[in-house]
Design a protein around this motif. Structure first.
Motif, PDB file in Angstrom:
ATOM      1  N   PRO A 257      94.888 166.661  30.986  1.00 47.34           N
ATOM      2  CA  PRO A 257      95.317 166.176  29.676  1.00 47.34           C
ATOM      3  C   PRO A 257      94.748 164.770  29.463  1.00 47.34           C
ATOM      4  CG  PRO A 257      97.187 166.922  31.013  1.00 47.34           C
ATOM      5  CD  PRO A 257      95.987 166.924  31.896  1.00 47.34           C
ATOM      6  N   ASP A 258      94.298 164.511  28.255  1.00 46.79           N
ATOM      7  CA  ASP A 258      93.574 163.277  27.988  1.00 46.79           C
ATOM      8  C   ASP A 258      94.224 162.621  26.773  1.00 46.79           C
ATOM      9  OD1 ASP A 258      91.731 161.372  27.250  1.00 46.79           O
ATOM     10  OD2 ASP A 258      89.994 162.673  27.624  1.00 46.79           O
ATOM     11  N   PRO A 259      94.670 161.374  26.907  1.00 51.54           N
ATOM     12  CA  PRO A 259      95.344 160.745  25.769  1.00 51.54           C
ATOM     13  C   PRO A 259      94.389 160.451  24.620  1.00 51.54           C
ATOM     14  CG  PRO A 259      95.117 159.199  27.603  1.00 51.54           C
ATOM     15  CD  PRO A 259      94.620 160.521  28.085  1.00 51.54           C
ATOM     16  N   THR A 260      93.098 160.342  24.891  1.00 49.38           N
ATOM     17  CA  THR A 260      92.147 159.997  23.832  1.00 49.38           C
ATOM     18  C   THR A 260      91.256 161.191  23.516  1.00 49.38           C
ATOM     19  OG1 THR A 260      90.600 159.221  25.501  1.00 49.38           O
ATOM     20  CG2 THR A 260      92.038 157.563  24.498  1.00 49.38           C
ATOM     21  N   VAL A 261      91.884 162.202  22.921  1.00 53.21           N
ATOM     22  CA  VAL A 261      91.141 163.429  22.620  1.00 53.21           C
ATOM     23  C   VAL A 261      90.313 163.228  21.356  1.00 53.21           C
ATOM     24  CG1 VAL A 261      91.388 165.859  22.067  1.00 53.21           C
ATOM     25  CG2 VAL A 261      92.960 164.785  23.664  1.00 53.21           C
ATOM     26  N   PRO A 262      89.020 163.561  21.400  1.00 46.89           N
ATOM     27  CA  PRO A 262      88.195 163.410  20.196  1.00 46.89           C
ATOM     28  C   PRO A 262      88.463 164.508  19.176  1.00 46.89           C
ATOM     29  CG  PRO A 262      86.916 164.378  21.966  1.00 46.89           C
ATOM     30  CD  PRO A 262      88.265 164.089  22.536  1.00 46.89           C
TER      31      PRO A 262
END
Ligand SMILES: Nc1ncnc2c1ncn2[C@@H]1O[C@H](COP(=O)(O)OP(=O)(O)O)[C@@H](O)[C@H]1O
Ligand SMILES: [Mg+2]
Length: 335
Positions: A257-262
């Motif tokens: 999981p990535d907090p800065t999803v494009p």
């Protein structure tokens, strides 16, 4: 290095996956690559896209082994010797060879199920059964001097697809922006992870002198199938699902999981977006060719021809992107 095996997989049927594999295979061949395209879906829809009913009947009948993936495996599965030679069916372009599918492939499910746990005991036959798809694909690729092997599978999370994925170096995941497809995406990541670790565990028990796949099944990314959406649906609902895809893909498939999803347009994992090709689709099915090769002779005029030309550009970009990602992922995770 042997040709990369790329499987197109999701957990939701009827969204345009088979059609995508068919078009990408033709496009890679059009771009000068030698391609084996394999139908590992027991529904054999991909085979139907390439061949007429008469041609399929000829493949499936006759006294010898059937000239399909299952025809190659069955004698071995029944204890009548080794795997047969992989027979490619011509497609009209000698760069593109078809490993035809077979409705009877579903008969393999039980043996694949039973063989999976037996690999943990180091049982050589179990390893040969689980890796049979891989062996057939490898043989076909070698024989065809293929640059790429593309594989179509059904939407299930059962034993046939587990073996197909164990045979795969890479996975492309088609997703439609709707509830069912997003749930499919959420189910898929954990399944891939389980199969990958399960196979690694089994490889510790591998018999000596038996060539086996690595079972990498590395995700290259996803393709958005816009046409999966009902046309009368409000645009907002569509946008909402589209926005979720990069995040769900990261959480479920990459397991990070990535907090800065494009946004999808900026997402390197987005390999392309497939339009709804409307009336071109039946024309192409009738002509048994990809929509980007439709001509006047197939009944495509004016707007149709322009749309077919656009489709050529769209598919060329997607095919190039997939090939680039294979290089990128290979460089970041060298074998
Ligand atoms: N880009 C597209 N535009 C319009 N219709 C499509 C497109 N791709 C597929 N279809 C249609 O959608 C249906 C399902 O496609 P198919 O490729 O068989 O899906 P799946 O393999 O996911 O079950 C088929 O009738 C097909 O002709
Ligand atoms: Mg299909």
């Amino acid at each position: 290095m042997s040709a990369p095996i790329i499987t197109f997989f999701n957990n939701k049927g009827g969204v345009g996956k088979t059609s995508l594999v068919y078009h990408i295979a033709w496009m890679m061949a059009d771009l000068g690559k030698r391609v084996v395209v394999a139908d590992l879906d027991p529904q054999a829809n991909l085979t139907t896209a390439f061949l007429t009913e008469d041609e399929i009947e000829r493949l499936w009948s006759g006294s010898g082994p059937r000239l399909t993936v299952w025809g190659t495996i069955r004698p071995f599965q029944e204890g009548e010797g080794g795997l047969g030679a992989s027979t490619l069916t011509p497609t009209g372009d000698d760069r593109l060879g078809l490993l035809a599918g077979d409705l009877d492939l579903s008969a393999f499910e039980d043996d694949l199920s039973a063989s999976w746990p037996k690999c943990l005991d180091g049982d050589p036959r179990a390893f040969r059964i689980i890796s049979a798809f891989w062996s057939v694909l490898q043989n076909a690729a070698r024989q065809h001097h293929a640059h790429y092997v593309l594989v179509d599978v059904g939407p299930s999370l059962g034993a046939i697809n587990r073996a197909a994925l164990v045979a795969s170096d890479f996975v492309v995941i088609p997703v439609a922006p709707d509830l069912f497809s997003m749930q499919g995406l959420r189910n898929l990541g954990p399944a891939l992870q389980k199969w990958r670790t399960g196979w690694r565990q089994r490889l510790h028990m591998r018999p000596e002198n038996l060539a086996l796949p690595e079972g990498e099944m590395a995700a290259l990314g996803y393709v958005v199938l816009q046409h999966g959406v009902r046309l009368n649906r409000p645009v907002q609902a569509y946008q909402r699902w589209i926005r979720q895809i990069p995040e769900v893909f990261r959480g479920s498939v990459l397991g990070s999981p990535d907090p800065t999803v494009p946004d999808i347009d900026q997402d390197p994992y987005c390999l392309g977006q497939l339009k709804h090709y409307r009336s071109l689709v039946p024309l192409a099915q009738e002509a048994r060719k990809p929509i980007f090769f439709l001509t006047h002779a197939d009944g495509a005029y004016g707007g149709h021809l322009l749309a077919a030309r656009d489709a050529h550009g769209d598919f060329a970009m997607m095919a190039e992107r997939i090939m680039d990602r294979v290089v990128e992922v290979t460089q970041t995770h060298p074998a």
